[in-house]
Enzyme design. Structure first.
Site, PDB file in Angstrom:
ATOM      1  N   HIS A 129       7.662   4.866 -41.166  1.00  0.00           N
ATOM      2  CA  HIS A 129       7.509   6.280 -40.817  1.00  0.00           C
ATOM      3  C   HIS A 129       8.717   7.015 -41.401  1.00  0.00           C
ATOM      4  CE1 HIS A 129       7.551   9.822 -38.132  1.00  0.00           C
ATOM      5  NE2 HIS A 129       6.293   9.544 -37.843  1.00  0.00           N
ATOM      6  N   ASP A 208      11.974  -0.115 -35.274  1.00  0.00           N
ATOM      7  CA  ASP A 208      11.292   1.098 -34.869  1.00  0.00           C
ATOM      8  C   ASP A 208      10.167   0.691 -33.919  1.00  0.00           C
ATOM      9  OD1 ASP A 208       9.832   3.366 -34.512  1.00  0.00           O
ATOM     10  OD2 ASP A 208       9.634   3.850 -36.643  1.00  0.00           O
ATOM     11  N   GLN A 211       5.741   2.661 -31.928  1.00  0.00           N
ATOM     12  CA  GLN A 211       4.368   2.235 -31.638  1.00  0.00           C
ATOM     13  C   GLN A 211       4.364   0.938 -30.828  1.00  0.00           C
ATOM     14  OE1 GLN A 211       1.610   3.960 -32.384  1.00  0.00           O
ATOM     15  NE2 GLN A 211       2.637   5.543 -33.579  1.00  0.00           N
ATOM     16  N   LYS A 234       4.999   8.976 -26.730  1.00  0.00           N
ATOM     17  CA  LYS A 234       3.939   8.031 -27.114  1.00  0.00           C
ATOM     18  C   LYS A 234       3.694   7.013 -26.012  1.00  0.00           C
ATOM     19  CE  LYS A 234       5.182   8.260 -32.009  1.00  0.00           C
ATOM     20  NZ  LYS A 234       4.256   9.038 -32.824  1.00  0.00           N
ATOM     21  N   CYS A 372       3.051  10.912 -41.690  1.00  0.00           N
ATOM     22  CA  CYS A 372       4.500  10.742 -41.865  1.00  0.00           C
ATOM     23  C   CYS A 372       4.831   9.408 -42.514  1.00  0.00           C
ATOM     24  CB  CYS A 372       5.249  10.880 -40.535  1.00  0.00           C
ATOM     25  SG  CYS A 372       5.180  12.540 -39.873  1.00  0.00           S
TER      26      CYS A 372
END
Ligand SMILES: Cc1ncc(COP(=O)(O)O)c(C=O)c1O
Ligand SMILES: Cc1ncc(COP(=O)(O)O)c(C=O)c1O
Lengths: 415, 155, 415, 155
Positions: A129, A208, A211, A234, A372
Site C-alpha cells: 500500500h 503492515d 489488513q 478497519k 492505493c
C-alpha cells in the site's frame, strides 16, 4: 453459547450489532463489500465513544482532578488492550497514531533518521500500500544516503521469498517493511519466516498489519516483529486512531517524531528533552475518545474470537473463490495460497468504475481503482485499476451471491 | 439490451449514445502532426485522456482526436468531444467546455444548440458525483491544449 | 428569541446541551473549569458522530458507491464549514490535522524546509504553548541553518510589540509564529497588528488559535494570517481533529508532510508526485467521523453566535477578575488588557497540585502545572507551576463563586 | 484545623503528619560532602527532589537530606524519607523504597516495622492516582542515588 472451541460466528446475530447494516441504499439492502477500505462500526464502539463524551471526558495526563484521571485511565486502558491484542510484552511498546499511514511515517522518520545508517537500505515489496512505500521514498530522497529496494511479487501474487533472500544477502538491508496481508491480492505473507530471514541478515522488520490484524490473530512476539502497525477504522473501530507497536529497545533509542506538549520532559526556550516512549511519540492532545472506541472494538472482536472470525472468513473466501470462478469474463488478480477476505478482479469489457457504479445501483458496494497500490497494478499491467470486494466479519454467503449475480448482470448491460 | 428491472436511473448515466461511444470511440488515434495537445489524468482512478487538435486557416479547430484509457463515461465523453469541437474557434470551444462541465455538475440539459443537445447525454452523470470527473476529464484536457498547457489540472 | 442583536447566551439552556454537565463528581455537581485544556461536547456533536457511524459511514475519496460519496460529501462539508468559520477564501486552504500540535509540525516541516531559506529565522514568543515552540526547535536543530528567536512578554503578560519590532528590524525573520490567545495568561494578542508588522518586514505569520478560536470570532483574511491553527476538542468538538488554515499560494508551494495514500497524484516504485492541497497534506484515511463532529461543533457555536459567546465570556472574565481579587493570598499571573476566559494563579502557601486535589473534592476541576508553557512559567519565576481555571460557553457566575469559596477553604485547610 | 465538612477523604491524603512535614520539611539542605545523590523530576508538574546520602563505616546510610520544590505530598514524602533511611543498608533502603511505592499504589498500610508504620501516612495517596508520583518521587531519587545514577527515571 456454552461450549465454544472454536466458537462459530453467529453472523445473523453479529449483523444486528452493526446499525448501518440495517439501512438501505436507494431502497435496496446494503451489501457492503468494501470493509477492506474501512469497516462498519458495531454499536459497542459507538456507545463507548458516546459514553466517554457524556460521562467521563476531559483531557488526559494533565489534570489533577478525578474526571481527568478517569479519562487518563480509559486512554491507558486502551493502550493495554492494544498491547494484549498484539501480544506485546509492554504497554509502553504501543504508540497511538492517527492511522497506519502515520505509523509508517513515524518509523521512517524516527527509526530511519535515528537508527538507520548511511549506506543501508530499506526493503519493501511490490505489493505494498502507498502507506508503506511513499514514506520510504521520502526517506530515501532526504539525502541521508539511505536506499530503497523492492522485493518482487510472484505471478500468483505472493511475496517472492527467494528475491527477499537475494536482497538480504547483499548485507546492506537495515529494515524490511512488508505487508502482513495485501489489501489487493488478499495474500497473507509468512511473517514469522520473513522476520527470521531479516533478523538473520541483521535487519529489523516492520509489518503492515492494516489488513492482517482484522482477519487473523496477531502475536508480534511469536512473529518476531520489531514494528507492527494497524489502523483502527478497519478493525471496526473509530477513524482517527491507529496503533504502532515497536520493541521497547528500539522505541527508547529513537528520536521523537512530532514536537509539542506531552512528548517532552523539560522545555526551555532554547532546548527540550524528550519523554520516554510511548509519550515521546504522542505529541499534543491525543485521540482520546477514539482510543476508547478502539478499546471497545478490540474487546468486541476479542469476545467474538479472532479464531472464529478467521474461520468465518476462510469459509467466505472458499465460497467466493468457487462462486466468482463461475462468473463469465471475470479474472481474479492473484491466486495466493493463503488469502484473506479480499478479491480484486477485472470483468471483461467492463471498466472497474462503470462496474462499481452499476453494482452500487443494486446496493452492492465495491471499490474501483488501484486501491492505493499503483505499483502492484502496474506490475500486473492493470494501470486502469481493478474492482475489489472485501469482506468483514459481518459478510455473508448471500452477499457473495448478490455480488456474483450483479457481475453477471453488469456484463450483460455493458456488452 | 436486457438490463434488469429497476435500473432506470442507470440509463440516465449510461444512455445508448454513451454506451455506444464508450464501446466504439470515434477519432481514437494520435493526430500527427497536430497543433496542440494536452493530457488529463485522474490520479484517483487512473483514467487518462490525451486530446489532439489541428487548427484550420482562421484558427478554428479543424480536427480533433484522442487517446486514452478509462471507463465508458470518460471514453465516450472524449469521443463526443472530438466529434463536436471541429469548426469551433478556441473561444467557442472553451465556452462549450464550460457549459459541458456545468451540465455534468448540475444535470441541466441544454438543447439550445445542436452541439449541446448532443452532449446533453453526459448530463446524466450529475447524479453520480464520484463520476463527474470521468465526464469532464477530456474537456479539462481540451482547455489545457487550447491554453498551451501540456497537462490538465484535475480541477 | 426573536430579536437578537447581539444575541445573549441563555446559559441555563446551553448547559442542557452538554450531557456531562448534569453528572456529579463524588456526589457533588461538576464545576468544570478546565475547558482550556479540553472542552466538553454538546449533544449535537455526539449525535452527529453517532449518526455518521450508524447511517452514512464509509471511507472517503475512494469508493464509487453512494455510501462512500455521502461520507466524502460529509467530510468536504466539514472542510467548507471550517473555511466559513475562519473566513478563508477557499476550501482548499483548510487542511485537517489531528490537532493544533500537528498543524505546527506540518508548517515547521513543509513551510520550514520548503520555503524558509538558510539564514532566516523563526520568531516565536515567550508565552507559547509547547506546540508552537518544540517543532521550531526541531527545525532549528535540523542543520538547515534556520534560526529561532523569542519575542519577550511584558510583566503584564502581553506580547512586547517593541521587542517584536526590534527582531523584525534585523531583516532575517522568515516567519512569525505567535499565539492569538495565551492558554495561561488569557492574553489575546493584537493579531492584525502583528501580521502587518511581520508582512512589512517581509515575514510570513502564523497564529496559534487553539484558544482564541474558541472565545472570539476569527477572520483570517481580516487578520492577514498566512497560517492559522486550531484544535477541535477545545471548540466543543471531537478529539483527533484539528484545522490548519494556510494561504493557497503557500500551501501550493510547500512539499508534503506525511507520505501515503490520498496525498499522491501518481506513484511508481521509484517515484511519486504529489496531489494538490489540501489532499497533499492529508495522508491516509482521515478522521472522517471526527470531521463530521467538528462540523457539528462549528454549527453549534455559530448558531449560538460567536459574538454572544464572546460577550458571555467578557462578562465572566470581568466577574472573575473582581471576585478572585477578593480571595486572600491569591495572585493572578498576568494582567493583560484583553483577556479571554483563562486565569492562572498562585495561592499563597498552597502548592498548585495540592490545591487542585483539594478543589476536586468539591467538584471543582482546575488544572495544575505548567500548562505546556514551561518557558512562560520560568519567565515569571514559577517553575513549580500554577493552578488554572478556564471557562467555556457553559461556565456560570455561580461556578466562579464556587471556585472562589473553595480557594478560601483551601487556604484555611493548608494553613 | 477547620476543614470544611465532607472532606474526610482529603484527610486520608493530607494526614496531619503529611501536612506537618509538608509545611516544615526536615533535613531540607544539601549534605556536603555527601557520598551519593540523585535528582528526581516530574516533568508533568515541575516537582523536583534531590536526595543526598552519607554512608557510615559499614556502608549503612548514616545521614540523608534533600532539596526540592513541589507539593505538600512530595515534600513530606522526601522529608519522611530523610528521617527513615538512616541506619539502613542500601539493600534495606531499596526494599523499603519498593514497599513504599507499593503502598502508594495499592493503599495497603504496613505496620510490621516502625519505619513502615510511620510511612504508612503516604498510603492515602492511592485514592488519587495522579498524585501517586508525588509520593514516590523522592524514593525514585533514593533508588537512583543508591544505584549511582544521577537522575531518577520517572518510572
Ligand atoms: C495555546 C495552545 N496551543 C496549542 C495547544 C495544543 O493543542 P493540541 O494539544 O490539541 O494539539 C493548546 C492546548 O493544549 C493550547 O492551549
Ligand atoms: C495494507 C494497507 N496498508 C495501509 C493502509 C493505510 O491505512 P490508513 O489509511 O488507515 O492509514 C491500508 C488501508 O487503506 C491498507 O489496506
Amino acid at each position: 453459547m456454552m461450549d465454544a472451541a472454536p466458537a462459530r460466528l453467529d453472523v445473523a446475530r453479529v449483523r444486528q450489532d452493526f446499525p448501518i447494516l440495517a439501512t438501505t441504499v436507494r431502497g435496496r439492502p446494503l451489501v457492503f463489500l468494501d470493509s477492506g477500505a474501512s469497516a462498519q462500526k458495531p454499536r459497542a464502539v459507538i456507545e463507548a465513544m458516546t459514553r466517554c463524551m457524556e460521562t467521563a471526558y476531559a483531557n488526559v495526563h494533565r489534570g489533577a482532578y478525578r474526571l481527568s484521571e478517569l479519562a487518563t485511565e480509559a486512554y491507558e486502558a486502551a493502550r493495554a488492550a492494544a498491547q494484549r491484542f498484539l501480544g506485546a510484552e509492554h504497554a509502553e511498546e504501543i504508540v497511538f497514531t492517527r492511522n497506519s499511514t502515520e505509523a509508517f511515517n513515524l518509523v521512517a522518520h524516527s527509526f530511519g533518521r535515528g537508527l538507520l545508517q548511511p549506506g543501508q537500505a530499506v526493503l519493501v515489496s511490490e505489493m505494498e500500500h502507498h502507506a508503506n512505500l511513499v514514506p520510504w521514498q521520502m526517506l530515501r530522497d532526504a539525502g541521508l544516503g539511505i536506499g530503497l529496494r523492492f522485493v518482487r511479487v510472484t505471478d500468483a501474487g505472493e511475496l517472492d521469498l527467494d528475491d527477499l533472500a537475494r536482497h538480504l544477502a547483499q548485507g546492506d538491508v537495515g529494515l524490511v517493511s512488508v505487508t502482513h496481508m495485501s489489501n489487493v491480492l488478499g495474500t497473507v505473507t509468512p511473517a514469522a519466516a520473513i522476520a527470521r530471514m531479516a533478523h538473520a541478515a541483521g535487519a529489523r522488520v516492520m509489518f503492515d498489519g492494516s489488513q492482517a490484524a482484522v482477519h487473523r490473530a496477531v502475536d508480534v512476539r511469536a512473529i518476531g516483529a520489531d514494528f507492527y502497525a494497524f489502523t483502527g477504522h478497519k478493525l471496526y473501530g473509530p477513524t482517527g486512531i491507529g496503533v504502532l507497536y515497536g520493541r521497547r529497545e528500539l522505541l527508547s533509542a529513537m528520536p521523537p517524531f512530532l514536537g509539542g506538549g506531552d512528548m517532552i520532559e523539560t522545555v526551555t526556550l532554547e532546548h527540550s528533552s524528550w519523554a520516554a516512549p510511548p509519550a515521546r511519540f504522542e505529541a499534543g492532545t491525543p485521540a482520546i475518545v477514539e482510543a476508547v472506541g478502539l478499546h471497545a472494538a478490540i474487546d468486541y472482536v476479542t469476545a467474538l474470537g479472532m479464531e472464529a472470525i478467521e474461520a468465518h472468513e476462510r469459509d467466505l473466501v472458499e465460497h467466493a473463490s468457487a462462486r466468482l470462478a463461475q462468473v463469465k469474463g471475470l479474472s481474479l488478480l492473484g491466486a495466493p495460497q493463503d488469502r484473506g477476505g479480499v478479491f480484486a478482479f477485472a470483468l471483461e469489457g467492463v471498466h472497474p468504475h462503470d462496474l462499481a457504479t452499476f453494482l452500487d445501483r443494486r446496493g452492492v458496494c465495491v471499490r474501483a481503482g488501484r486501491h492505493c497500490a499503483e505499483p502492484l497494478h502496474a506490475r500486473f499491467g492493470l494501470e486502469g485499476g481493478t474492482a475489489r470486494a472485501s469482506f468483514g466479519l459481518y459478510t455473508t454467503r448471500e452477499e457473495i451471491e448478490a455480488l456474483a449475480e450483479a457481475l453477471d448482470a453488469a456484463r450483460e448491460f455493458f456488452a | 439490451m436486457s438490463a434488469p428491472a429497476g435500473f432506470e436511473e442507470l440509463r440516465d448515466l449510461y444512455q445508448e449514445v454513451i454506451l455506444d461511444h464508450g464501446r466504439r470511440p470515434r477519432n481514437h488515434f494520435r493526430l500527427d502532426p497536430c497543433d496542440a495537445s494536452a493530457r488529463g489524468d485522474n490520479p484517483m482512478c487512473g483514467d487518462r485522456v490525451e486530446v489532439f487538435l489541428a487548427f484550420g486557416p482562421e484558427g478554428r479547430i479543424a480536427r480533433a482526436s484522442f487517446l486514452g484509457r478509462g471507463c465508458a463515461v470518460s471514453q465516450a465523453s472524449a469521443s463526443l468531444l472530438t466529434e463536436t469541437v471541429p469548426g469551433l474557434s478556441p473561444q467557442e470551444a472553451k465556452a462549450l467546455s464550460a457549459r459541458l462541465r456545468e451540465m455534468a455538475k448540475t444535470g441541466a440539459r441544454d438543447d439550445s444548440t445542436e452541439a449541446l443537445a448532443r452532449l446533453s447525454a453526459l448530463s446524466g452523470v450529475h447524479e453520480f458525483p464520484s463520476r463527474v470527473k470521468c465526464a469532464t476529464l477530456a474537456w479539462h484536457a481540451l482547455d489545457a491544449a487550447l491554453d498551451g498547457v501540456k497537462e490538465a489540472s484535475s480541477e
